[in-house]
Design a protein around this motif. Structure first.
Motif, PDB file in Angstrom:
ATOM      1  N   TRP A 115       0.840  -1.200   0.000  1.00 41.27           N
ATOM      2  CA  TRP A 115       0.000   0.000   0.000  1.00 41.27           C
ATOM      3  C   TRP A 115       0.878   1.255   0.000  1.00 41.27           C
ATOM      4  O   TRP A 115       0.560   2.245  -0.649  1.00 41.27           O
ATOM      5  CB  TRP A 115      -0.930   0.005   1.228  1.00 41.27           C
ATOM      6  N   VAL A 118       2.563   1.662  -3.558  1.00 42.65           N
ATOM      7  CA  VAL A 118       1.615   2.103  -4.582  1.00 42.65           C
ATOM      8  C   VAL A 118       1.092   3.501  -4.249  1.00 42.65           C
ATOM      9  O   VAL A 118       0.588   4.200  -5.118  1.00 42.65           O
ATOM     10  CB  VAL A 118       0.460   1.074  -4.698  1.00 42.65           C
ATOM     11  N   ARG A 120      -1.403   4.483  -2.331  1.00 42.75           N
ATOM     12  CA  ARG A 120      -2.858   4.594  -2.466  1.00 42.75           C
ATOM     13  C   ARG A 120      -3.364   5.544  -1.401  1.00 42.75           C
ATOM     14  O   ARG A 120      -3.034   5.428  -0.229  1.00 42.75           O
ATOM     15  CB  ARG A 120      -3.521   3.231  -2.305  1.00 42.75           C
ATOM     16  N   ASN A 121      -4.198   6.457  -1.821  1.00 44.71           N
ATOM     17  CA  ASN A 121      -4.742   7.437  -0.892  1.00 44.71           C
ATOM     18  C   ASN A 121      -6.122   7.028  -0.385  1.00 44.71           C
ATOM     19  O   ASN A 121      -6.640   7.631   0.542  1.00 44.71           O
ATOM     20  CB  ASN A 121      -4.826   8.816  -1.550  1.00 44.71           C
ATOM     21  N   ARG A 124      -8.200   1.857   3.337  1.00 50.08           N
ATOM     22  CA  ARG A 124      -8.041   0.413   3.151  1.00 50.08           C
ATOM     23  C   ARG A 124      -9.361  -0.292   3.452  1.00 50.08           C
ATOM     24  O   ARG A 124     -10.047   0.052   4.408  1.00 50.08           O
ATOM     25  CB  ARG A 124      -6.953  -0.109   4.073  1.00 50.08           C
TER      26      ARG A 124
END
Length: 137
Positions: A115, A118, A120-121, A124
């Motif tokens: 995570w 990558v 990712r904003n 989760r």
């Protein structure tokens, strides 16, 4: 009734009875002469068992009645708890549990690392898509 029929009946009825008694006696003698163990030894029991529909047989069994006949106290007394404990290798169980725990920890660490990589904003998910309940989707 025809006189010939009466005569035939008077002659044949006792003969049929005699034949029946002779047949029964011959059958009794034949059964006594047969060695059942030798006969069973010649049977192909696998072929006999292949012809049995086990599911149909089991569907006729009343499990409740069968279990009522089982003496659970006697069954439990036959269990050798000490031998069972001796056979159980608790060291292996603890080691396997430790390996499982480490694997779960590694899985979480790898997931967090991916995570971050990558970047990712998005928040989760609580669980993978296939494991989520319809209200969580």
């Amino acid at each position: 009734m025809d006189p010939r029929e009466r005569l035939r009946k008077r002659v044949t009825d006792p003969l049929e009875q005699l034949a029946q008694r002779v047949a029964e006696r011959v059958l009794d003698l034949a059964i006594q002469a047969v060695d059942i163990n030798a006969l069973v030894a010649q049977l192909d029991l696998n072929a006999v068992l292949d012809r049995i529909d086990v599911q149909a047989l089991l569907s006729r069994v009343d499990l409740n009645t069968l279990l009522e006949q089982v003496d659970l106290n006697a069954l439990i007394q036959r269990i050798d708890v000490e031998a069972l404990v001796e056979q159980t290798d608790f060291g292996e169980i603890i080691a396997m549990d430790s390996v499982r725990s480490q694997t779960v920890s590694m899985d979480g660490a790898i997931d967090r690392g991916v995570w971050r990589l990558v970047r990712r904003n998005a928040p989760r998910p609580a669980a993978p898509a296939l494991l989520r309940s319809p209200t969580e989707s």
